[in-house]
Design an enzyme around this catalytic site. Structure first.
Site, mmCIF file in Angstrom:
data_model
loop_
_atom_site.group_PDB
_atom_site.id
_atom_site.type_symbol
_atom_site.label_atom_id
_atom_site.label_comp_id
_atom_site.label_asym_id
_atom_site.label_seq_id
_atom_site.Cartn_x
_atom_site.Cartn_y
_atom_site.Cartn_z
ATOM 1 N N ARG A 1 1.161 3.243 59.582
ATOM 2 C CA ARG A 1 0.445 1.535 59.180
ATOM 3 C C ARG A 1 -0.785 1.874 58.539
ATOM 4 O O ARG A 1 -1.498 2.831 58.701
ATOM 5 C CB ARG A 1 0.491 0.756 60.311
ATOM 6 C CG ARG A 1 -0.495 1.207 61.650
ATOM 7 C CD ARG A 1 -1.799 0.344 61.371
ATOM 8 N NE ARG A 1 -2.751 1.198 62.375
ATOM 9 C CZ ARG A 1 -3.884 2.047 61.941
ATOM 10 N NH1 ARG A 1 -3.850 2.531 60.652
ATOM 11 N NH2 ARG A 1 -4.770 2.700 62.737
ATOM 12 N N GLU B 1 -10.327 -4.812 62.461
ATOM 13 C CA GLU B 1 -10.716 -3.462 62.968
ATOM 14 C C GLU B 1 -11.247 -3.663 64.510
ATOM 15 O O GLU B 1 -12.472 -4.252 64.420
ATOM 16 C CB GLU B 1 -11.186 -2.492 62.056
ATOM 17 C CG GLU B 1 -10.701 -1.036 61.993
ATOM 18 C CD GLU B 1 -9.538 -1.117 61.383
ATOM 19 O OE1 GLU B 1 -8.555 -0.886 62.395
ATOM 20 O OE2 GLU B 1 -9.033 -1.314 60.135
ATOM 21 N N HIS B 2 -10.957 -2.857 65.274
ATOM 22 C CA HIS B 2 -11.481 -2.741 66.604
ATOM 23 C C HIS B 2 -11.628 -4.036 67.384
ATOM 24 O O HIS B 2 -12.374 -4.220 68.039
ATOM 25 C CB HIS B 2 -12.923 -2.229 66.561
ATOM 26 C CG HIS B 2 -12.809 -0.551 66.207
ATOM 27 N ND1 HIS B 2 -12.741 0.303 67.121
ATOM 28 C CD2 HIS B 2 -12.967 0.013 65.113
ATOM 29 C CE1 HIS B 2 -12.612 1.584 66.707
ATOM 30 N NE2 HIS B 2 -12.716 1.439 65.295
ATOM 31 N N GLY C 1 -3.972 12.630 61.887
ATOM 32 C CA GLY C 1 -5.195 12.477 61.858
ATOM 33 C C GLY C 1 -5.948 11.662 60.749
ATOM 34 O O GLY C 1 -7.123 11.771 60.521
ATOM 35 N N GLY D 1 -6.126 8.491 60.071
ATOM 36 C CA GLY D 1 -6.353 7.013 60.258
ATOM 37 C C GLY D 1 -5.261 6.131 60.059
ATOM 38 O O GLY D 1 -5.195 4.891 60.091
ATOM 39 N N SER E 1 -0.858 8.165 62.897
ATOM 40 C CA SER E 1 0.165 9.434 62.905
ATOM 41 C C SER E 1 0.817 9.397 64.504
ATOM 42 O O SER E 1 1.966 9.608 64.583
ATOM 43 C CB SER E 1 -0.109 10.698 62.422
ATOM 44 O OG SER E 1 -1.291 10.722 62.807
ATOM 45 N N ASP F 1 -1.247 -0.105 66.589
ATOM 46 C CA ASP F 1 -0.347 0.777 65.960
ATOM 47 C C ASP F 1 0.753 0.895 66.285
ATOM 48 O O ASP F 1 1.991 0.889 65.520
ATOM 49 C CB ASP F 1 -1.148 2.265 66.228
ATOM 50 C CG ASP F 1 -2.473 2.226 65.490
ATOM 51 O OD1 ASP F 1 -2.999 1.284 65.090
ATOM 52 O OD2 ASP F 1 -3.162 3.283 65.899
ATOM 53 N N TYR G 1 -14.704 6.129 70.301
ATOM 54 C CA TYR G 1 -13.535 5.128 70.210
ATOM 55 C C TYR G 1 -13.883 4.677 71.696
ATOM 56 O O TYR G 1 -14.091 3.599 72.150
ATOM 57 C CB TYR G 1 -12.336 5.634 70.017
ATOM 58 C CG TYR G 1 -11.128 4.401 70.186
ATOM 59 C CD1 TYR G 1 -10.994 3.861 68.620
ATOM 60 C CD2 TYR G 1 -10.581 4.011 71.372
ATOM 61 C CE1 TYR G 1 -9.848 2.895 69.021
ATOM 62 C CE2 TYR G 1 -9.755 3.246 71.149
ATOM 63 C CZ TYR G 1 -9.553 2.619 70.257
ATOM 64 O OH TYR G 1 -8.568 1.517 70.103
HETATM 65 C C1 GLA Z 1 -6.964 3.276 66.224
HETATM 66 C C2 GLA Z 1 -6.330 2.546 67.842
HETATM 67 C C3 GLA Z 1 -6.097 1.020 67.312
HETATM 68 C C4 GLA Z 1 -7.030 0.376 67.079
HETATM 69 C C5 GLA Z 1 -7.733 0.944 65.902
HETATM 70 C C6 GLA Z 1 -9.258 0.308 65.376
HETATM 71 O O1 GLA Z 1 -5.952 2.968 65.284
HETATM 72 O O2 GLA Z 1 -5.211 3.136 67.926
HETATM 73 O O3 GLA Z 1 -5.478 0.659 68.814
HETATM 74 O O4 GLA Z 1 -8.201 0.080 68.249
HETATM 75 O O5 GLA Z 1 -8.134 2.335 65.995
HETATM 76 O O6 GLA Z 1 -8.785 -1.063 64.904
#
Ligand code: GLA
Length: 389
Positions: A31, A37-38, A125, A127, A130, A175, A225
């Site tokens: 995706r 984000e976050h 890896g 972002g 995967s 994700d 994270y």
């Molecule tokens: C990663 C995590 C998601 C989300 C993003 C940031 O992809 O797996 O759950 O927190 O970072 O938005």
């Protein structure tokens, strides 16, 4: 590469490794997150779409007691028993599958051992989720093998749990949900508290989604994270709300004195990002691309300055895109995913894709001495079984 070709390639590799045809082949997409984000682990809103890059697993049961997994990408093989229980182990990528097997609901007939080949067109890896795609492909395979089809939300939670328990990453649900529930030609506005999804059509042929890979991954990613997540939880406690989703900017301002400056900034990002995400979903629906672009740049600035999960390479890409600007066909650009490397996402005018790609390539190399990889994707559909016999 089309899913059909991936099916052919995985079948051939399975044949080469195990000497016969696979009985099942399952696929799950990666995706890209357009905005939000976050926010997922703060019960907030996200707006991702699945991309036309997949992880494919071809498999057949075996009469032995071991699961054997072969990765085409790394050339590694993992072998492990599933009884009495599945344990984490090496190589690292196998844990995403081990975790899904461990959490898969018991059926009357116990799960058989199996052989599998894993193929991928998703950068690992990068972002682009995967790891979620690997979990979801595994869960889709187990559904086909066992005949037990899971409720999509339970399936996403099972995959998320696998990542928490077997890869030690306290990820949110974005994700896995996207890889399962995505619809072709739509982004997905996901309310991470109620777990409801609203498809947002992305069918304007004049607009293309570009994914720009920095081709780097900073080591900090996973530890930072977890630190971000716990600081958000601390901020919610200090603001006396169940999650930052429930906090407002005036309430945050009022509590400024009680929060340390870093916690304030983290909460500021989450609160404003939730607002931007809801606005962006509306703006996409209204084809108000200027507004979408503004929100994407604002999201990036907030992730860079308040949440501090960007990196110089991602900032460079966003600055190059901003430099090309509206006149050159760029609508907006921001980092996507957890950050500390990985990819940026940009919405661009379709008729300018070639020109923009060339400029991004050249300028990124000139400024960083590194090569970028750029591709575009229409919003793809969620996971599915490609073969079941
Ligand atoms: C990663 C995590 C998601 C989300 C993003 C940031 O992809 O797996 O759950 O927190 O970072 O938005």
């Amino acid at each position: 590469m089309s899913l059909n070709r991936m099916l052919g390639r995985a079948t051939e590799m399975f044949n080469r490794c195990f000497g016969h045809e696979p009985r099942w082949v399952a696929a799950a997409p990666g995706r890209v997150n357009l905005i939000g984000e976050h926010t997922d682990y703060n019960d907030g809103f996200v707006l991702p779409m699945a991309i036309d890059r997949h992880i494919v697993i071809a498999a057949d049961t075996n009469p032995g007691r071991q699961v054997t997994l072969h990765s085409v990408t790394t050339g590694e093989t993992a072998s492990f028993g599933i009884r009495p229980k599945v344990e984490p182990g090496e190589p690292g990528w196998s844990n995403y599958i081990r975790g899904v097997i461990a959490g898969f609901p018991k059926t009357r007939k116990p799960l058989a051992s199996f052989d599998a080949v894993i193929d991928s067109t998703l950068p690992y890896g990068g972002g682009l989720a995967s790891s979620a795609a690997l979990e979801v492909a595994a869960a889709t395979l187990l559904e086909a093998m066992s005949g037990k089809v899971l409720d999509p939300i339970d399936k996403a939670l099972l995959c998320q749990q696998a990542e928490h328990d077997f890869a030690n990453v306290p990820c949110g649900i974005m994700d896995q949900f996207t890889s399962i529930l995505a619809q072709e030609n739509h982004a997905l506005l996901l309310d991470c508290r109620s777990r409801t999804t609203t498809p947002v059509p992305m069918t304007d042929p004049a607009v293309t989604v570009l994914i720009i890979n920095t081709n780097i991954r900073h080591k900090l990613a996973e530890s930072e994270y977890a630190i971000r997540r716990s600081r958000c939880e601390a901020a919610a406690r200090a603001l006396k709300v169940p999650a930052l989703r429930d906090a407002t900017l005036p309430a945050l301002e009022a509590a400024r004195g009680q929060l340390d400056p870093l916690t304030f900034r983290r909460a500021h990002h989450v609160i404003t990002e939730n607002e931007r995400t809801l606005e962006a979903a509306k703006a996409i629906q209204a084809a108000d691309w200027d507004a979408v672009g503004r929100l994407m740049y604002a999201s990036h600035a907030s992730l860079r300055d308040d949440y501090q999960v960007s990196c110089p390479e991602l900032d460079t890409i966003v600055e190059i895109a901003r430099g090309i600007g509206k006149a050159g066909g760029v609508i907006g650009c921001r980092m996507t995913g957890a950050g500390f490397g990985g990819c940026a996402v940009s919405l661009v005018r379709t008729d300018a894709v070639q020109r923009i790609t060339r400029k991004l390539d050249e300028a990124y190399e000139r400024k960083t001495g590194r090569q970028t990889t750029i591709f575009y994707s229409r919003p793809a559909a969620g996971a599915r079984v490609l073969k079941s016999s």
